[in-house]
Design a protein around this motif. Structure first.
Motif, PDB file in Angstrom:
ATOM      1  N   THR A   1       0.801  -1.231   0.000  1.00 34.44           N
ATOM      2  CA  THR A   1       0.000   0.000   0.000  1.00 34.44           C
ATOM      3  C   THR A   1       0.834   1.282   0.000  1.00 34.44           C
ATOM      4  O   THR A   1       0.580   2.189  -0.817  1.00 34.44           O
ATOM      5  CB  THR A   1      -0.970  -0.011   1.190  1.00 34.44           C
ATOM      6  N   PRO A   2       1.857   1.446   0.847  1.00 39.36           N
ATOM      7  CA  PRO A   2       2.637   2.698   0.808  1.00 39.36           C
ATOM      8  C   PRO A   2       3.303   2.928  -0.549  1.00 39.36           C
ATOM      9  O   PRO A   2       3.346   4.069  -1.036  1.00 39.36           O
ATOM     10  CB  PRO A   2       3.675   2.502   1.922  1.00 39.36           C
ATOM     11  N   THR A   3       3.827   1.868  -1.147  1.00 41.86           N
ATOM     12  CA  THR A   3       4.471   2.022  -2.457  1.00 41.86           C
ATOM     13  C   THR A   3       3.457   2.446  -3.502  1.00 41.86           C
ATOM     14  O   THR A   3       3.720   3.336  -4.333  1.00 41.86           O
ATOM     15  CB  THR A   3       5.155   0.708  -2.884  1.00 41.86           C
ATOM     16  N   ALA A   4       2.282   1.801  -3.511  1.00 48.18           N
ATOM     17  CA  ALA A   4       1.247   2.157  -4.484  1.00 48.18           C
ATOM     18  C   ALA A   4       0.816   3.609  -4.316  1.00 48.18           C
ATOM     19  O   ALA A   4       0.649   4.347  -5.294  1.00 48.18           O
ATOM     20  CB  ALA A   4       0.053   1.219  -4.335  1.00 48.18           C
ATOM     21  N   GLN A   5       0.656   4.045  -3.061  1.00 50.30           N
ATOM     22  CA  GLN A   5       0.246   5.432  -2.830  1.00 50.30           C
ATOM     23  C   GLN A   5       1.324   6.403  -3.297  1.00 50.30           C
ATOM     24  O   GLN A   5       1.035   7.398  -3.992  1.00 50.30           O
ATOM     25  CB  GLN A   5      -0.026   5.640  -1.336  1.00 50.30           C
ATOM     26  N   ARG A   6       2.537   6.131  -2.964  1.00 48.60           N
ATOM     27  CA  ARG A   6       3.646   7.047  -3.273  1.00 48.60           C
ATOM     28  C   ARG A   6       3.907   7.101  -4.781  1.00 48.60           C
ATOM     29  O   ARG A   6       4.079   8.186  -5.350  1.00 48.60           O
ATOM     30  CB  ARG A   6       4.893   6.584  -2.524  1.00 48.60           C
ATOM     31  N   GLU A   7       3.927   5.932  -5.429  1.00 45.34           N
ATOM     32  CA  GLU A   7       4.348   5.884  -6.828  1.00 45.34           C
ATOM     33  C   GLU A   7       3.200   6.140  -7.818  1.00 45.34           C
ATOM     34  O   GLU A   7       3.438   6.580  -8.942  1.00 45.34           O
ATOM     35  CB  GLU A   7       4.979   4.526  -7.134  1.00 45.34           C
ATOM     36  N   LEU A   8       1.971   5.857  -7.404  1.00 46.19           N
ATOM     37  CA  LEU A   8       0.840   6.046  -8.310  1.00 46.19           C
ATOM     38  C   LEU A   8       0.092   7.347  -8.053  1.00 46.19           C
ATOM     39  O   LEU A   8      -0.460   7.954  -8.985  1.00 46.19           O
ATOM     40  CB  LEU A   8      -0.142   4.869  -8.200  1.00 46.19           C
ATOM     41  N   LEU A   9       0.060   7.789  -6.770  1.00 46.21           N
ATOM     42  CA  LEU A   9      -0.706   8.984  -6.422  1.00 46.21           C
ATOM     43  C   LEU A   9       0.166  10.168  -6.055  1.00 46.21           C
ATOM     44  O   LEU A   9      -0.337  11.279  -5.924  1.00 46.21           O
ATOM     45  CB  LEU A   9      -1.653   8.669  -5.249  1.00 46.21           C
ATOM     46  N   GLY A  10       1.455   9.945  -5.854  1.00 48.56           N
ATOM     47  CA  GLY A  10       2.356  11.050  -5.576  1.00 48.56           C
ATOM     48  C   GLY A  10       2.725  11.207  -4.121  1.00 48.56           C
ATOM     49  O   GLY A  10       3.726  11.850  -3.801  1.00 48.56           O
ATOM     50  N   LYS A  11       1.943  10.653  -3.201  1.00 43.96           N
ATOM     51  CA  LYS A  11       2.282  10.709  -1.786  1.00 43.96           C
ATOM     52  C   LYS A  11       1.481   9.669  -1.024  1.00 43.96           C
ATOM     53  O   LYS A  11       0.447   9.177  -1.493  1.00 43.96           O
ATOM     54  CB  LYS A  11       2.029  12.105  -1.205  1.00 43.96           C
ATOM     55  N   GLU A  12       1.965   9.337   0.157  1.00 40.30           N
ATOM     56  CA  GLU A  12       1.297   8.332   0.975  1.00 40.30           C
ATOM     57  C   GLU A  12       0.079   8.943   1.667  1.00 40.30           C
ATOM     58  O   GLU A  12      -0.078  10.163   1.742  1.00 40.30           O
ATOM     59  CB  GLU A  12       2.272   7.747   1.993  1.00 40.30           C
ATOM     60  N   GLY A  13      -0.772   8.060   2.176  1.00 37.81           N
ATOM     61  CA  GLY A  13      -1.939   8.521   2.920  1.00 37.81           C
ATOM     62  C   GLY A  13      -3.151   8.808   2.061  1.00 37.81           C
ATOM     63  O   GLY A  13      -4.115   9.409   2.541  1.00 37.81           O
ATOM     64  N   LEU A  14      -3.118   8.402   0.791  1.00 39.12           N
ATOM     65  CA  LEU A  14      -4.245   8.634  -0.112  1.00 39.12           C
ATOM     66  C   LEU A  14      -4.781   7.300  -0.627  1.00 39.12           C
ATOM     67  O   LEU A  14      -4.044   6.318  -0.758  1.00 39.12           O
ATOM     68  CB  LEU A  14      -3.812   9.493  -1.299  1.00 39.12           C
ATOM     69  N   PHE A  15      -6.077   7.288  -0.928  1.00 39.65           N
ATOM     70  CA  PHE A  15      -6.721   6.120  -1.519  1.00 39.65           C
ATOM     71  C   PHE A  15      -7.625   6.551  -2.673  1.00 39.65           C
ATOM     72  O   PHE A  15      -8.060   7.713  -2.733  1.00 39.65           O
ATOM     73  CB  PHE A  15      -7.552   5.358  -0.476  1.00 39.65           C
ATOM     74  N   THR A  16      -7.913   5.628  -3.552  1.00 40.52           N
ATOM     75  CA  THR A  16      -8.838   5.915  -4.665  1.00 40.52           C
ATOM     76  C   THR A  16     -10.194   5.279  -4.451  1.00 40.52           C
ATOM     77  O   THR A  16     -11.178   5.697  -5.061  1.00 40.52           O
ATOM     78  CB  THR A  16      -8.259   5.401  -5.996  1.00 40.52           C
ATOM     79  N   GLN A  17     -10.257   4.224  -3.616  1.00 37.56           N
ATOM     80  CA  GLN A  17     -11.522   3.554  -3.354  1.00 37.56           C
ATOM     81  C   GLN A  17     -11.528   3.001  -1.932  1.00 37.56           C
ATOM     82  O   GLN A  17     -10.473   2.841  -1.307  1.00 37.56           O
ATOM     83  CB  GLN A  17     -11.751   2.379  -4.330  1.00 37.56           C
ATOM     84  N   VAL A  18     -12.737   2.710  -1.438  1.00 33.67           N
ATOM     85  CA  VAL A  18     -12.894   1.969  -0.187  1.00 33.67           C
ATOM     86  C   VAL A  18     -13.878   0.838  -0.464  1.00 33.67           C
ATOM     87  O   VAL A  18     -14.961   1.063  -1.006  1.00 33.67           O
ATOM     88  CB  VAL A  18     -13.449   2.852   0.952  1.00 33.67           C
TER      89      VAL A  18
END
Length: 857
Positions: free
Chosen positions: A201-218
């Motif tokens: 999850t941290p890698t996906a957030q950082r590399e796909l969204l630009g920073k950690e602590g973000l999500f696209t879905q729940v």
């Protein structure tokens, strides 16, 4: 009961003669049934996939666009992790997992080859969570546990030879990063062809969204006893507005809607070609029963003489048609299932994985196949059956054939000429239409009427055309050629019907060839006239240009300039007060040099000044916009601007038709940087004299980014030609079914005519005609019938294609090009079709016993 017994006896007595007609029904029904099974199977595949991946309720950022990506942004809409906690705290929620997913990624292996699908399916990068175990299972290795781990789906690993420990580089808008394969998963249901990679999850957030602590879905699951609708309402109350909520059923429906367009286009296109095959098959069936009725004239006369009524004779022939339809349709439904499996294998070879485990045969499929096959066969046999019922007992006892009806021939000719004239007038009206809508209606009417006219008038044309073809093709073969010509002319109605079956398929081939060649020629001319850039850099699937690739292009030595093209969604309101949901093409000021757009007012270069824009001429006319007017532009993900119209571009051209332009700098003032769409494609021009060297330098610069292609103008024209050619090849392949049925018609006609002329053939053999000469005569007869059908079909098709091109000229495709090499190749190929069709009938005729043939009745 006696009618049924007689029909059964006649059917099995002539089963060899019925076989080819049954094959025609089989092929047509198989195509319909196969299409229905194939599309139903695809629906089942996607339904299972959606059901396995959907939670009870899914929350995502509210986005008016379908999909999780904003247009050309390359970055999904995201929200903070606090939203996940709010969902977890909502009443009725048993578990909730935050998800990160993006389809704007490219994954390459150690050889720098794109491991994504080529079928149009996406490459999906997601974070690993327990929720993924709904749809996949780890078959090798382990889940991703850190930034250097990646998990890949098994189908992709097998296709590209990937194994544990191999490095994969993922390219996204935030940059490139490399990880090693730590695990391989298999889907529990069929994956239709997407490439899926998983990160922690941290890698996906950082590399796909630009920073950690973000999500696209729940993804939220309900407690026992809580319905999905109740859970959805509870979550909505907990998180507030600004989010999209879907139950599992709603998510599945949305997924089906996304793929429905593609499936429907495929389904109805294939059913359309099946309909053409049915139409061609009608001629085969009509010919078969007409000749069988003619050969049984004396038999029918005896039946009438001993008391059979017209209705009984008619019914007897129709019962035979029902038997033929049932046999052909049952076999066709079974063959359709096999065809569907073959289509699934073909799609799998092209990258769209489908499994026979999902093979779906609904009860409606055999019902539709049987109904179509039987109804079409009975309708086709109705005219011969009615003709059989009219046979006079005394006339039948005197004559071995049905006498021609001269007055009926004149009426038929008059009707055919009237239909052809009306169709021609409609085609002319289509070429003179001022708008595409009404013109299309005239074109469709003209195609139908001229086709019907040529079918009806075919027997009248047979005399003159066959004689002309005979003078060119047959006379060189001496007496054998003259006999072949006379045999073809002996029954013009039969010759016309046989040729009409081939005519339909070849008319469509010729029409589409003219349209395709004209499209390529028109686009090439427009590119030469309009495009000033030396190169274009783009992604074949429409993904945006990632910043690192754009930088690589801009740093390429030898370039004079690089132009960015960014599409920015906006709603434009003009002086009439009517909002227009469209958008602006935000580009660099060098764009007018790279794409030469004609203007009806003002200069396009002025649209790149502060607070300025241009509009297309169609929009300006419809909304009453003039140079100097101010438009209200509400940027979808930004502020509202007041932009002045300083130029109106002509929409007579097809390239960028309807586009409204402004400077990228202008759009950037109203759209925040983190919400500004990414560059859609790049245009570039080399410095004078450095075109060839810079072209190679550009390719080298983009080598690390295999998802992008550099094309110069010659490449682009060739790609356009290849794309049209591939589309036409697919269409020709589908039309081949109709042509195969037409060939069966020629074979059947010749086979039945050989039986009809048994005594004549015996007499010719008795007076010295050799087997070789006999076979040559039958082959030449087949060739001249095939050429007759080809001549009518190609002439008719070129007329349709010319009218269609004149209509397309209203959309900017103004060049008419007749592909003479293709037309001549098809015409010559028709002669070989005729030769092939005559092989079996000629062989059987040559094997006839002379004395038995003379003695036959």
């Amino acid at each position: 009961m006696s009618v049924l017994k007689s029909s059964l006896r006649n059917f099995f007595a002539h089963k060899g003669r019925m076989a080819l007609s049954a094959v025609a029904v089989l092929l047509s029904v198989a195509f319909v049934s196969g299409t229905l099974v194939f599309t139903d199977t695809m629906n089942t595949t996607f339904d299972k996939l959606f059901a396995s991946t959907a939670s009870d309720v899914t929350l995502s950022a509210k986005n008016d666009d379908k999909g999780d990506e904003t247009p050309d942004s390359g970055r999904p809409e995201a929200f903070p992790a606090s939203v996940v906690e709010k969902v977890r705290g909502a009443e009725g929620v048993q578990a909730a997992q935050g998800a990160v997913a993006s389809t704007s990624v490219t994954v390459v292996d150690a050889r720098n080859e794109n491991v994504g699908p080529t079928s149009g399916a996406p490459t999906i990068a997601v974070n690993w969570s327990p929720n993924e175990l709904r749809s996949v299972e780890i078959v090798s290795g382990h889940e991703p546990r850190g930034p250097t781990d990646v998990v890949v789906d098994g189908a992709t690993a097998e296709k590209h030879g990937l194994k544990l420990g191999d490095a994969l580089r993922t390219i996204s808008v935030t940059g490139d990063f490399t990880a090693k394969i730590s695990g391989i998963v298999d889907f529990k249901v069929t994956n239709p062809g997407a490439t899926v990679v998983y990160f922690d999850t941290p890698t996906a957030q950082r590399e796909l969204l630009g920073k950690e602590g973000l999500f696209t879905q729940v993804a939220a699951d309900a407690k026992p006893g809580v319905s999905d609708d109740t859970l959805k309402a509870n979550i909505a109350a907990a998180v507030g507005d600004g989010y999209q909520l879907q139950t599992a059923a709603e998510a599945a429906d949305a997924g089906r809607e996304d793929v429905a367009g593609f499936l429907d286009v495929m389904k109805y296109a294939m059913l359309g070609f099946a309909g053409i095959a049915f139409l061609v098959g009608i001629f085969l069936i009509v010919n078969t029963f007409s000749m069988l009725v003619a050969q049984r004239t004396r038999e029918i006369g005896l039946m009438r003489a001993i008391g059979s009524s017209r209705r009984q004779v008619n019914r007897s022939v129709l019962v035979e048609a029902v038997l033929l339809g049932v046999v052909g349709s049952v076999a066709g439904v079974a063959a359709g299932v096999g065809l569907a499996v073959g289509l699934m294998e073909l799609m799998s070879s092209m990258g769209m994985e489908l499994s026979t485990r999902d093979l779906t045969v609904k009860w409606t499929t055999p019902a539709v196949g049987l109904a179509l096959g039987i109804v079409v066969t009975v309708l086709a046999a109705y005219i011969p059956a009615r003709r059989a019922g009219k046979i006079s007992p005394m006339a039948a006892l005197r004559d071995a054939g049905t006498p021609a009806d001269g007055s009926a021939g004149r009426v038929r000719g008059g009707i055919g000429l009237a239909l052809t004239a009306a169709g021609t007038a409609a085609l002319v009206a289509a070429t003179r239409a001022d708008e595409a809508g009404p013109g299309s209606l005239w074109l469709g009417l003209g195609v139908v009427l001229t086709l019907l006219g040529f079918i009806v008038v075919g027997p009248l044309l047979a005399g003159g055309v066959v004689r002309a073809l005979g003078a060119v093709v047959l006379r060189i073969f001496g007496p054998v050629g003259r006999m072949a010509e006379r045999n073809a002319l002996r029954n013009p109605r039969r010759t016309g019907a046989t040729a009409a079956a081939l005519m339909i398929g070849l008319a469509l081939v010729a029409c589409l060839s003219v349209v395709g060649s004209s499209m390529v020629a028109s686009a090439t001319e427009e590119l030469d006239r309009s495009v000033g850039a030396d190169y274009i850099v783009q992604n074949a699937t429409g993904q945006p240009i990632v910043p690192q690739a754009q930088t690589a292009v801009e740093k390429t030595p030898g370039l004079d300039h690089v132009t960015r093209y960014v599409w920015v969604d906006a709603t434009i309101t003009g002086p009439d007060g009517k909002p227009f949901a469209h958008g602006l093409a935000a580009t660099d000021p060098t764009y007018p040099r790279d794409l030469r757009r004609e203007t009806t007012a003002g200069r396009l270069a002025d649209a790149y000044g502060p607070g300025a824009m241009s509009v297309g001429s169609d929009y300006a006319t419809e909304h009453g916009v003039e140079v100097g007017d101010t438009l209200t532009v509400a940027f979808k993900r930004g502020a509202t601007a007041k932009l002045k119209v300083v130029a109106i571009t002509s929409d007579a051209a097809n390239v960028d038709k309807g586009a409204m332009y402004t400077n990228i700098a202008t759009a950037a003032r109203y759209v925040p940087a983190d919400r500004m769409p990414q560059t859609g494609f790049l245009l570039a021009s080399a410095k004078d004299g450095q075109e060839t060297r810079t072209y190679q330098a550009l390719k080298d610069a983009l080598a690390p980014y295999p998802q992008y292609k550099v094309s110069n103008q010659a490449d682009y024209k060739e790609e356009l030609k290849d794309q049209v050619g591939q589309l036409l090849n697919i269409v020709y392949g589908l039309l081949a079914l109709a042509i195969v049925v037409a060939v069966l018609g020629v074979v059947n006609t010749l086979a039945l005519s050989v039986v009809e002329r048994t005594r004549e053939i015996g007499l010719m053999r008795a007076i010295g005609l050799s087997r070789r000469q006999l076979r040559r005569m039958i082959r030449l007869e087949s060739v001249v019938i095939a050429l007759f059908g080809a001549l009518l079909g190609l002439g008719l098709g070129m007329g349709w294609g010319t009218a269609a091109q004149k209509l397309l000229a209203l959309e900017g495709l103004g060049v008419l090009e007749i592909p003479w090499p293709t037309i001549l190749t098809v015409f010559v190929g028709s002669a070989f079709v005729g030769l092939f069709a005559a092989l079996v009938p000629a062989f059987r005729a040559g094997r006839m016993n002379v004395l038995n043939a003379i003695a036959s009745d």
